[in-house]
Design a protein around this motif. Structure first.
Motif, PDB file in Angstrom:
ATOM      1  N   UNK A 100     103.723  77.688  33.371  1.00 46.24           N
ATOM      2  CA  UNK A 100     105.094  77.179  33.482  1.00 46.24           C
ATOM      3  C   UNK A 100     105.881  77.958  34.536  1.00 46.24           C
ATOM      4  N   UNK A 101     105.760  79.287  34.494  1.00 48.22           N
ATOM      5  CA  UNK A 101     106.511  80.105  35.442  1.00 48.22           C
ATOM      6  C   UNK A 101     106.028  79.900  36.867  1.00 48.22           C
ATOM      7  N   UNK A 102     104.723  79.691  37.028  1.00 45.98           N
ATOM      8  CA  UNK A 102     104.194  79.449  38.375  1.00 45.98           C
ATOM      9  C   UNK A 102     104.793  78.175  38.961  1.00 45.98           C
ATOM     10  N   UNK A 103     104.833  77.110  38.161  1.00 43.16           N
ATOM     11  CA  UNK A 103     105.395  75.851  38.658  1.00 43.16           C
ATOM     12  C   UNK A 103     106.877  76.021  38.975  1.00 43.16           C
ATOM     13  N   UNK A 104     107.623  76.635  38.047  1.00 43.83           N
ATOM     14  CA  UNK A 104     109.067  76.787  38.262  1.00 43.83           C
ATOM     15  C   UNK A 104     109.380  77.672  39.467  1.00 43.83           C
ATOM     16  N   UNK A 108     104.169  69.636  34.953  1.00 42.29           N
ATOM     17  CA  UNK A 108     103.002  69.218  35.735  1.00 42.29           C
ATOM     18  C   UNK A 108     103.266  67.878  36.412  1.00 42.29           C
ATOM     19  N   UNK A 109     103.797  66.922  35.642  1.00 40.34           N
ATOM     20  CA  UNK A 109     104.085  65.593  36.201  1.00 40.34           C
ATOM     21  C   UNK A 109     105.107  65.683  37.335  1.00 40.34           C
ATOM     22  N   UNK A 110     106.120  66.525  37.155  1.00 34.92           N
ATOM     23  CA  UNK A 110     107.147  66.676  38.184  1.00 34.92           C
ATOM     24  C   UNK A 110     106.553  67.280  39.457  1.00 34.92           C
ATOM     25  N   UNK A 111     105.693  68.270  39.306  1.00 40.69           N
ATOM     26  CA  UNK A 111     105.072  68.911  40.465  1.00 40.69           C
ATOM     27  C   UNK A 111     104.207  67.930  41.230  1.00 40.69           C
ATOM     28  N   UNK A 112     103.421  67.143  40.519  1.00 46.96           N
ATOM     29  CA  UNK A 112     102.539  66.169  41.174  1.00 46.96           C
ATOM     30  C   UNK A 112     103.340  65.077  41.871  1.00 46.96           C
ATOM     31  N   UNK A 124      96.502  88.035  38.276  1.00 41.53           N
ATOM     32  CA  UNK A 124      95.729  86.895  38.772  1.00 41.53           C
ATOM     33  C   UNK A 124      96.607  85.835  39.416  1.00 41.53           C
ATOM     34  N   UNK A 125      97.828  85.670  38.918  1.00 42.62           N
ATOM     35  CA  UNK A 125      98.762  84.716  39.525  1.00 42.62           C
ATOM     36  C   UNK A 125      99.120  85.159  40.944  1.00 42.62           C
ATOM     37  N   UNK A 126      99.263  86.457  41.150  1.00 38.91           N
ATOM     38  CA  UNK A 126      99.530  86.956  42.506  1.00 38.91           C
ATOM     39  C   UNK A 126      98.361  86.652  43.424  1.00 38.91           C
ATOM     40  N   UNK A 127      97.155  86.739  42.892  1.00 39.53           N
ATOM     41  CA  UNK A 127      95.970  86.386  43.691  1.00 39.53           C
ATOM     42  C   UNK A 127      95.975  84.901  44.044  1.00 39.53           C
ATOM     43  N   UNK A 128      96.457  84.065  43.128  1.00 41.09           N
ATOM     44  CA  UNK A 128      96.588  82.632  43.431  1.00 41.09           C
ATOM     45  C   UNK A 128      97.528  82.438  44.609  1.00 41.09           C
ATOM     46  N   UNK A 129      98.658  83.123  44.591  1.00 42.25           N
ATOM     47  CA  UNK A 129      99.630  82.976  45.687  1.00 42.25           C
ATOM     48  C   UNK A 129      99.014  83.401  47.019  1.00 42.25           C
ATOM     49  N   UNK A 170     107.213  78.604  42.061  1.00 41.36           N
ATOM     50  CA  UNK A 170     106.519  78.363  43.323  1.00 41.36           C
ATOM     51  C   UNK A 170     106.592  76.927  43.823  1.00 41.36           C
ATOM     52  N   UNK A 171     107.004  75.994  42.983  1.00 43.31           N
ATOM     53  CA  UNK A 171     106.949  74.594  43.379  1.00 43.31           C
ATOM     54  C   UNK A 171     107.776  74.314  44.628  1.00 43.31           C
ATOM     55  N   UNK A 172     108.983  74.836  44.690  1.00 41.13           N
ATOM     56  CA  UNK A 172     109.839  74.566  45.854  1.00 41.13           C
ATOM     57  C   UNK A 172     109.192  75.066  47.136  1.00 41.13           C
ATOM     58  N   UNK A 173     108.599  76.258  47.080  1.00 40.80           N
ATOM     59  CA  UNK A 173     107.954  76.812  48.273  1.00 40.80           C
ATOM     60  C   UNK A 173     106.699  76.026  48.646  1.00 40.80           C
ATOM     61  N   UNK A 174     105.934  75.624  47.641  1.00 39.28           N
ATOM     62  CA  UNK A 174     104.756  74.798  47.913  1.00 39.28           C
ATOM     63  C   UNK A 174     105.162  73.493  48.595  1.00 39.28           C
ATOM     64  N   UNK A 175     106.208  72.886  48.075  1.00 40.54           N
ATOM     65  CA  UNK A 175     106.687  71.630  48.658  1.00 40.54           C
ATOM     66  C   UNK A 175     107.181  71.853  50.082  1.00 40.54           C
ATOM     67  N   UNK A 176     107.894  72.934  50.306  1.00 39.37           N
ATOM     68  CA  UNK A 176     108.391  73.253  51.647  1.00 39.37           C
ATOM     69  C   UNK A 176     107.241  73.471  52.629  1.00 39.37           C
ATOM     70  N   UNK A 177     106.126  74.020  52.129  1.00 43.99           N
ATOM     71  CA  UNK A 177     104.949  74.260  52.963  1.00 43.99           C
ATOM     72  C   UNK A 177     104.032  73.045  53.056  1.00 43.99           C
TER      73      UNK A 177
END
Length: 252
Positions: free
Chosen positions: A90-94, A124-128, A46-51, A96-103
């Motif tokens: 936790x793993x999704x944030x760690x 969560x706070x760091x990502x937001x 399901x996480x792959x589907x999120x991506x 994917x966060x850099x790529x999300x931010x880059x995009x």
């Protein structure tokens, strides 16, 4: 205030793209069971589907995407499944966060913080905070979220303002209530998609979905991606949204 884009208000669905897509991601466990796999592997798929879905929303220039990732009722599941879901978040944030931010994706998280462990809270706070100025896609994650609780908390905050004398009860309107919700500043969903063939809201965005178009798909969430997103959008574009008014084809 319910925020409707000029392109959608009073317009025929065939002429528009949704500004805000909300998705109830359902069916991970059944997807795994049908393949003889552990439920945990269903969640990981399901996480792959999120991506895939986030990338599709970026490609299609959809400004808002809200994903129902963990409901406040999900705490009743077995502890090992809850632990796995928390670890996936936790793993999704760690990862994917850099790529999300880059995009240029802005991450927003709605829901209660009760029962959420400190490490995940910090992530969560760091990502937001890291992504709060991004503008390409607003990715809203409904985590530890329940709509009835959200509405209750909003009503309580307004009641406290009245009790403190900072607000009159006569000042409370639907617009003020909307601004007191977790989704403040986010337009109401144009279309809500639920996978797995279930046809209910499951305590998701009850206030916000007053005029949302619903699309229920038989596919399980791990099979979701660009193609099924486009299928749902095609259904949405075939609808006529009247927001309580008359059909533009009506002669009445």
């Amino acid at each position: 205030m319910a925020d409707r884009s000029k392109s959608s208000e009073g317009a025929h669905g065939a002429e528009i793209m949704p500004r805000h897509v909300a998705i109830i991601m359902d069916g991970n466990g059944r997807w795994a069971a049908e393949r003889g796999l552990p439920r945990a592997l269903g969640h990981r798929s399901g996480v792959e589907a999120v991506r895939r879905t986030v990338q599709a929303a970026i490609d299609l220039s959809i400004p808002y995407l809200t994903l129902y990732s963990f409901s406040s009722e999900n705490w009743s599941r077995p502890q090992d499944e809850i632990d796995d879901l928390m670890g996936l978040m936790k793993r999704f944030i760690r990862r994917d966060l850099a790529e999300l931010h880059q995009n240029n994706v802005r991450v927003m998280v709605i829901g209660e913080r009760d029962n959420v462990d400190h490490e995940l809270q910090v992530l969560i706070d760091e990502a937001c905070e890291l992504t709060r100025e991004n503008t390409r896609l607003n990715l809203v994650i409904a985590f530890n979220y329940g709509s009835r609780s959200e509405i209750t908390r909003a009503a309580r905050r307004l009641a406290e303002e009245v009790a403190a004398g900072r607000l009159s009860s006569a000042d409370i309107t639907t617009d003020l209530m909307t601004r007191a919700l977790d989704t403040k500043g986010v337009p109401d969903p144009d279309v809500l998609i639920r996978t797995s063939g279930e046809c209910r809201l499951s305590n998701f965005l009850l206030w916000q979905c007053a005029y949302t178009e619903f699309v229920f798909l038989d596919a399980y969430w791990p099979d979701f991606g660009r193609e099924l997103l486009l299928e749902a959008i095609t259904q949405f574009r075939g609808r006529e949204r009247r927001f309580g008014g008359l059909s533009c084809r009506s002669t009445a």
